[in-house]
Write a protein that holds these residues in place. Structure first.
Motif, PDB file in Angstrom:
ATOM      1  N   GLN A  42       0.827  -1.205   0.000  1.00  0.00           N
ATOM      2  CA  GLN A  42       0.000   0.000   0.000  1.00  0.00           C
ATOM      3  C   GLN A  42       0.865   1.261   0.000  1.00  0.00           C
ATOM      4  O   GLN A  42       0.554   2.243  -0.691  1.00  0.00           O
ATOM      5  N   ALA A  43       1.956   1.231   0.782  1.00  0.00           N
ATOM      6  CA  ALA A  43       2.873   2.374   0.798  1.00  0.00           C
ATOM      7  C   ALA A  43       3.491   2.589  -0.582  1.00  0.00           C
ATOM      8  O   ALA A  43       3.619   3.730  -1.053  1.00  0.00           O
ATOM      9  N   LEU A  44       3.847   1.484  -1.255  1.00  0.00           N
ATOM     10  CA  LEU A  44       4.423   1.579  -2.596  1.00  0.00           C
ATOM     11  C   LEU A  44       3.412   2.184  -3.576  1.00  0.00           C
ATOM     12  O   LEU A  44       3.774   3.017  -4.421  1.00  0.00           O
ATOM     13  N   ASP A  45       2.143   1.769  -3.457  1.00  0.00           N
ATOM     14  CA  ASP A  45       1.098   2.326  -4.331  1.00  0.00           C
ATOM     15  C   ASP A  45       0.981   3.837  -4.132  1.00  0.00           C
ATOM     16  O   ASP A  45       0.868   4.597  -5.107  1.00  0.00           O
ATOM     17  N   ARG A  46       0.981   4.287  -2.876  1.00  0.00           N
ATOM     18  CA  ARG A  46       0.848   5.726  -2.611  1.00  0.00           C
ATOM     19  C   ARG A  46       2.056   6.499  -3.134  1.00  0.00           C
ATOM     20  O   ARG A  46       1.915   7.602  -3.694  1.00  0.00           O
ATOM     21  N   ILE A  47       3.243   5.923  -2.969  1.00  0.00           N
ATOM     22  CA  ILE A  47       4.453   6.608  -3.449  1.00  0.00           C
ATOM     23  C   ILE A  47       4.416   6.725  -4.967  1.00  0.00           C
ATOM     24  O   ILE A  47       4.706   7.787  -5.533  1.00  0.00           O
ATOM     25  N   GLU A  48       4.038   5.631  -5.638  1.00  0.00           N
ATOM     26  CA  GLU A  48       3.996   5.650  -7.109  1.00  0.00           C
ATOM     27  C   GLU A  48       2.911   6.584  -7.630  1.00  0.00           C
ATOM     28  O   GLU A  48       3.011   7.123  -8.744  1.00  0.00           O
ATOM     29  N   ALA A  49       1.854   6.797  -6.803  1.00  0.00           N
ATOM     30  CA  ALA A  49       0.785   7.722  -7.199  1.00  0.00           C
ATOM     31  C   ALA A  49       1.123   9.165  -6.846  1.00  0.00           C
ATOM     32  O   ALA A  49       0.318  10.073  -7.107  1.00  0.00           O
ATOM     33  N   GLY A  50       2.283   9.385  -6.241  1.00  0.00           N
ATOM     34  CA  GLY A  50       2.699  10.723  -5.873  1.00  0.00           C
ATOM     35  C   GLY A  50       2.087  11.227  -4.594  1.00  0.00           C
ATOM     36  O   GLY A  50       2.157  12.433  -4.307  1.00  0.00           O
ATOM     37  N   ALA A  51       1.491  10.321  -3.800  1.00  0.00           N
ATOM     38  CA  ALA A  51       0.834  10.734  -2.558  1.00  0.00           C
ATOM     39  C   ALA A  51       1.534  10.160  -1.334  1.00  0.00           C
ATOM     40  O   ALA A  51       0.967  10.163  -0.238  1.00  0.00           O
ATOM     41  N   GLY A  52       2.730   9.684  -1.500  1.00  0.00           N
ATOM     42  CA  GLY A  52       3.423   9.055  -0.387  1.00  0.00           C
ATOM     43  C   GLY A  52       3.996  10.059   0.595  1.00  0.00           C
ATOM     44  O   GLY A  52       4.454  11.142   0.198  1.00  0.00           O
ATOM     45  N   GLY A  53       3.969   9.677   1.854  1.00  0.00           N
ATOM     46  CA  GLY A  53       4.548  10.516   2.889  1.00  0.00           C
ATOM     47  C   GLY A  53       5.793   9.875   3.475  1.00  0.00           C
ATOM     48  O   GLY A  53       6.229   8.787   3.052  1.00  0.00           O
ATOM     49  N   GLU A  54       6.366  10.523   4.464  1.00  0.00           N
ATOM     50  CA  GLU A  54       7.592  10.019   5.091  1.00  0.00           C
ATOM     51  C   GLU A  54       7.379   8.638   5.687  1.00  0.00           C
ATOM     52  O   GLU A  54       8.256   7.768   5.587  1.00  0.00           O
ATOM     53  N   HIS A  55       6.204   8.429   6.284  1.00  0.00           N
ATOM     54  CA  HIS A  55       5.914   7.130   6.901  1.00  0.00           C
ATOM     55  C   HIS A  55       5.884   6.019   5.848  1.00  0.00           C
ATOM     56  O   HIS A  55       6.319   4.882   6.114  1.00  0.00           O
ATOM     57  N   ASP A  56       5.384   6.326   4.645  1.00  0.00           N
ATOM     58  CA  ASP A  56       5.344   5.327   3.574  1.00  0.00           C
ATOM     59  C   ASP A  56       6.753   4.884   3.184  1.00  0.00           C
ATOM     60  O   ASP A  56       7.009   3.694   2.949  1.00  0.00           O
ATOM     61  N   PHE A  57       7.666   5.828   3.100  1.00  0.00           N
ATOM     62  CA  PHE A  57       9.050   5.474   2.754  1.00  0.00           C
ATOM     63  C   PHE A  57       9.684   4.625   3.857  1.00  0.00           C
ATOM     64  O   PHE A  57      10.475   3.721   3.578  1.00  0.00           O
ATOM     65  N   GLU A  58       9.330   4.905   5.127  1.00  0.00           N
ATOM     66  CA  GLU A  58       9.840   4.089   6.237  1.00  0.00           C
ATOM     67  C   GLU A  58       9.308   2.663   6.152  1.00  0.00           C
ATOM     68  O   GLU A  58      10.042   1.693   6.380  1.00  0.00           O
ATOM     69  N   ILE A  59       8.011   2.505   5.834  1.00  0.00           N
ATOM     70  CA  ILE A  59       7.412   1.168   5.738  1.00  0.00           C
ATOM     71  C   ILE A  59       8.032   0.384   4.593  1.00  0.00           C
ATOM     72  O   ILE A  59       8.366  -0.796   4.727  1.00  0.00           O
ATOM     73  N   LEU A  60       8.183   1.051   3.447  1.00  0.00           N
ATOM     74  CA  LEU A  60       8.706   0.353   2.267  1.00  0.00           C
ATOM     75  C   LEU A  60      10.162  -0.030   2.441  1.00  0.00           C
ATOM     76  O   LEU A  60      10.595  -1.098   1.975  1.00  0.00           O
ATOM     77  N   ALA A  61      10.940   0.818   3.122  1.00  0.00           N
ATOM     78  CA  ALA A  61      12.353   0.532   3.400  1.00  0.00           C
ATOM     79  C   ALA A  61      13.126   0.193   2.123  1.00  0.00           C
ATOM     80  O   ALA A  61      13.891  -0.773   2.092  1.00  0.00           O
ATOM     81  N   GLU A  62      12.864   0.972   1.070  1.00  0.00           N
ATOM     82  CA  GLU A  62      13.590   0.851  -0.201  1.00  0.00           C
ATOM     83  C   GLU A  62      13.382  -0.494  -0.902  1.00  0.00           C
ATOM     84  O   GLU A  62      14.176  -0.885  -1.758  1.00  0.00           O
ATOM     85  N   ARG A  63      12.279  -1.164  -0.568  1.00  0.00           N
ATOM     86  CA  ARG A  63      11.982  -2.427  -1.260  1.00  0.00           C
ATOM     87  C   ARG A  63      11.156  -2.119  -2.519  1.00  0.00           C
ATOM     88  O   ARG A  63      10.002  -2.532  -2.659  1.00  0.00           O
ATOM     89  N   TRP A  64      11.783  -1.407  -3.460  1.00  0.00           N
ATOM     90  CA  TRP A  64      11.070  -0.943  -4.647  1.00  0.00           C
ATOM     91  C   TRP A  64      10.648  -2.108  -5.545  1.00  0.00           C
ATOM     92  O   TRP A  64       9.709  -1.963  -6.341  1.00  0.00           O
ATOM     93  N   ASP A  65      11.319  -3.232  -5.436  1.00  0.00           N
ATOM     94  CA  ASP A  65      10.991  -4.384  -6.284  1.00  0.00           C
ATOM     95  C   ASP A  65      10.125  -5.404  -5.545  1.00  0.00           C
ATOM     96  O   ASP A  65      10.107  -6.578  -5.890  1.00  0.00           O
ATOM     97  N   LEU A  66       9.365  -4.947  -4.523  1.00  0.00           N
ATOM     98  CA  LEU A  66       8.634  -5.887  -3.665  1.00  0.00           C
ATOM     99  C   LEU A  66       7.615  -6.707  -4.441  1.00  0.00           C
ATOM    100  O   LEU A  66       7.464  -7.910  -4.189  1.00  0.00           O
ATOM    101  N   ARG A  67       6.899  -6.082  -5.384  1.00  0.00           N
ATOM    102  CA  ARG A  67       5.905  -6.846  -6.151  1.00  0.00           C
ATOM    103  C   ARG A  67       6.571  -7.984  -6.925  1.00  0.00           C
ATOM    104  O   ARG A  67       6.085  -9.116  -6.924  1.00  0.00           O
ATOM    105  N   ALA A  68       7.677  -7.670  -7.571  1.00  0.00           N
ATOM    106  CA  ALA A  68       8.375  -8.700  -8.347  1.00  0.00           C
ATOM    107  C   ALA A  68       8.947  -9.773  -7.435  1.00  0.00           C
ATOM    108  O   ALA A  68       8.892 -10.974  -7.762  1.00  0.00           O
TER     109      ALA A  68
END
Length: 532
Positions: free
Chosen positions: A93-119
Motif C-alpha cells: 500500500q505504501a508503494l502504491d501511494r508513493i507511485e501515485a505521488g501521494a506518499g509521505g515520510e511514513h510510507d518510505f519508512e514502511i517500504l524501506a527501499e523495497r522498490w521491487d517488492l511486487r516482483a
C-alpha cells in the motif's frame, strides 16, 4: 563465537486470568538452527511471541539484536488477503501511494527501499510452486498448504535477522515439506522453529524443550534430543527412587533410636518407682535423659526435614508423562453403505472434479495428493458443508467434520459451554472426566475456545463429536496432526486404530497414516482420483 541475537533473562508470563504459564526462563538464541518442542498448552507459541516482541513478559526481560519476524501458527483469519498473509500488505500500500505521488515520510519508512517488492513476491510464490496470484486474492480461496506457502514466502521476503516459525510444515504436502527443508538449509540468519515434525526437527542444530521444569537445551537434532531426554527421565526416576528408599531406611533407623531412648526412660521411671536408687542419683539421671531426648528429637526433626527436601527436589526433576485417553465411541451397527457420493466437486478442475465414492461399513480411507488438488473440498462436500457442483451426496450415519481451521468452534464461547451444547444428556462430571482424560486441565474449560492452543481445540472438537447426544459414526478428519504434539498424536493414532466407525482422513504425514491400519487410499493423480 556466534553472535547472540535473542536473550531471555528471567522471563515469566501469566495468563489474563492470573494463572502463571511459566517463570524464570533464561536462554540465548544465536544463528544456529534451533527447534522448540514441548507439550501442547505449555506455552511454546506464547514464548515465540515474547521473543518477537508481540507480548511483554510479566517479569524479566527479552533482549533483541536485529529485526525479528514471526510466522504465526494460525495463518488466515476471515477476510485476510494474500498480501496480508505474506506480511507485505502495508508495504505494498505504501508503494502504491508513493507511485501515485501521494506518499509521505511514513510510507518510505514502511517500504524501506523495497522498490521491487511486487516482483520479489511473485518470484517467491513461483519458487513455492504457486501460480501467479494477485496480492488482493482472498486467502480463503487457498488451500491450507497454499496458505502456508504464501506465509513462508512472506518470511523469506521479510529481510529479518531472526525468524521464528510456528509449525511451518503444517498443511504442506510432501513437495512443500522438501522445499521448506531446502529453504531452511540456505537460510543464513537466526532461526527458531516451533514444531512437532520429527523430520524437520532432525535438521536442527539444537533442540530446546519447554516443560514444567523450564527450558532445557540439547545439542543436535530430534534423535539426539529424544535419546538424551529418555536418559534424563530415567536418571531422574532412578534418583527419586533412591532418595525415597534412603528416606524409608533412615526414617526407620531414627524410629528405632527413638524407641531405644523411650525404653531407657521407661527403665528410669521403674527404678524411681521401686526406690532401689537414691533420689539424688535418679534426679541427675532423669535430667540427663531429658536433655538427651530433647537433643535427639531436634536432630531427628532436622534429619527428617532434610530427607523430605531431598525427595521433593528429586521429584521436581521428574516430568510426568501423563497418558492421554481419547474417549472411545460405543459400539454400533453400521449400515452397509455409510456414505454415497456420485457427482462433481465444486472449485476443482478436471479430471479431479468427477468422483464416485461409496463407503461401506467401517471403511478406513486415506485421502492423499498435492496441495490444492481438492482434498479439503472433498471432505467439505462429504460433510454436507458444501453442495456438489452436480450429482448427489448422501450420509446415512451421524457425521463429524474436523477441518484444518476447526471453524465450528465458537472463539468467544467458554469451552465447557460449547461442549455442553451438543452433549446435553451427559452429566457435567462425566464431561469433565472425559476432557481430563484428553489432557485438558479443568482451568482451561472456563477459557473461551479462541484462547485455547491448537491441540486443545482439536481435542475439544473431537470430544464433542464422540460424546454428542448423537455420536458421530463417520469421522472426516482434515490434517488432524497439524495441531497435536507427538504424545497426543500417538494417543489419537491408538484411538483411531481401535475405533469401529467409518473414517476418512486427509494427511501428508505418512507415519501417521501408516499407524491407522487403513483399508484403502484415495489419491489425487494427474489422471483423476485413484482408489487402491
Amino acid at each position: 563465537m556466534t553472535q547472540t541475537l535473542l536473550t531471555l533473562d528471567g522471563v515469566a508470563f501469566s495468563l489474563a486470568d492470573g494463572r502463571p504459564l511459566f517463570a524464570g526462563l533464561s536462554e540465548t538464541f544465536d544463528r544456529r538452527r534451533t527447534g522448540l518442542v514441548g507439550r501442547n498448552g505449555i506455552g511454546k507459541t506464547v514464548l515465540g511471541r515474547l521473543l518477537a516482541g508481540e507480548l511483554a513478559p510479566s517479569a524479566g526481560r527479552v533482549l533483541r539484536q536485529g529485526r525479528v519476524y514471526r510466522l504465526a501458527q494460525q495463518l488466515a483469519p476471515e477476510g485476510t488477503t494474500l498480501a496480508q498473509l505474506a506480511g507485505v500488505h502495508e508495504a505494498l500500500q505504501a508503494l502504491d501511494r508513493i507511485e501515485a505521488g501521494a506518499g509521505g515520510e511514513h510510507d518510505f519508512e514502511i517500504l524501506a527501499e523495497r522498490w521491487d517488492l511486487r516482483a520479489r513476491l511473485q518470484a517467491e510464490l513461483q519458487r513455492a510452486g504457486l501460480p501467479p496470484l494477485a496480492p488482493e486474492t482472498p486467502a480463503a480461496r487457498l488451500s491450507g498448504g497454499q496458505a502456508m506457502r504464501v506465509a513462508l514466502a512472506g518470511a523469506w521476503l521479510a529481510d529479518a535477522d531472526f525468524l521464528i516459525l510456528d509449525e511451518p510444515s503444517n498443511h504442506l504436502d510432501r513437495a512443500g515439506r522438501q522445499a521448506l527443508l531446502a529453504q531452511l538449509a540456505r537460510w543464513q540468519g537466526g532461526l527458531l522453529v516451533i514444531s512437532h515434525d520429527r523430520e524437520l526437527l532432525e535438521t536442527m542444530q539444537a533442540i530446546v524443550e519447554l516443560s514444567p521444569l523450564g527450558l532445557r537445551r540439547y545439542g543436535g537434532g530430534w534423535s539426539f534430543h529424544a535419546e538424551q531426554q529418555a536418559q534424563q527421565r530415567c536418571d531422574a526416576a532412578d534418583e527419586l527412587a533412591r532418595r525415597q528408599l534412603e528416606r524409608r531406611r533412615e526414617t526407620a533407623a531414627l524410629q528405632r533410636e527413638h524407641e531405644r531412648q523411650q525404653q531407657r526412660q521407661a527403665r528410669g521411671r521403674r527404678e524411681r518407682a521401686d526406690g532401689s536408687q537414691p533420689k539424688l542419683v535418679l534426679d541427675a539421671r532423669q535430667e540427663r535423659s531429658e536433655a538427651t531426648t530433647g537433643r535427639l528429637q531436634r536432630r531427628h526433626d532436622t534429619r527428617r526435614a532434610e530427607l523430605e527436601a531431598q525427595v521433593r527436589a528429586a521429584a521436581a526433576r521428574v516430568v510426568e508423562d501423563t497418558a492421554i485417553v481419547v474417549p472411545p465411541l460405543p459400539p454400533a451397527v453400521l449400515p452397509n453403505e455409510v456414505l454415497v457420493f456420485d457427482g462433481e466437486l465444486p472449485f476443482v478442475a478436471p479430471p479431479l472434479a468427477r468422483l464416485s465414492l461409496v463407503l461401506q461399513g467401517a471403511t478406513r480411507l486415506a485421502v492423499t495428493g498435492p496441495n490444492g488438488c481438492g482434498k479439503s473440498t472433498l471432505l467439505r462436500v462429504l460433510a454436507g458443508r458444501l453442495a456438489p457442483a452436480a450429482g448427489r451426496c448422501e450420509r446415512r450415519v451421524a457425521c463429524a467434520w474436523l477441518d484444518q481451521r476447526l471453524a465450528d468452534l465458537e472463539p468467544s464461547q467458554p469451552a465447557i459451554e460449547w461442549l455442553r451444547a451438543a452433549c446435553r444428556q451427559r452429566p457435567e462430571a462425566e464431561l469433565h472426566t472425559r476432557l481430563a482424560q484428553l489432557g485438558l486441565a479443568a482451568a482451561t474449560l472456563g477459557s473461551v475456545c479462541g484462547a485455547l492452543s491448537g491441540g486443545e481445540r482439536l481435542k475439544l472438537a473431537l470430544a464433542r463429536a464422540l460424546l454428542a447426544d448423537e455420536p458421530a459414526r463417520l469421522l472426516l478428519l482434515d490434517e488432524p496432526g497439524n495441531h497435536l504434539d507427538l504424545a497426543t498424536l500417538q494417543a489419537l493414532e491408538a484411538m483411531l486404530r481401535g475405533w469401529r466407525g467409518a473414517l476418512v482422513v486427509v494427511s501428508h504425514d505418512e507415519a501417521f497414516l501408516a499407524a491407522l491400519a487403513l483399508h484403502e487410499r484415495l489419491e489425487a493423480t494427474p489422471q483423476g482420483w485413484c482408489r487402491s
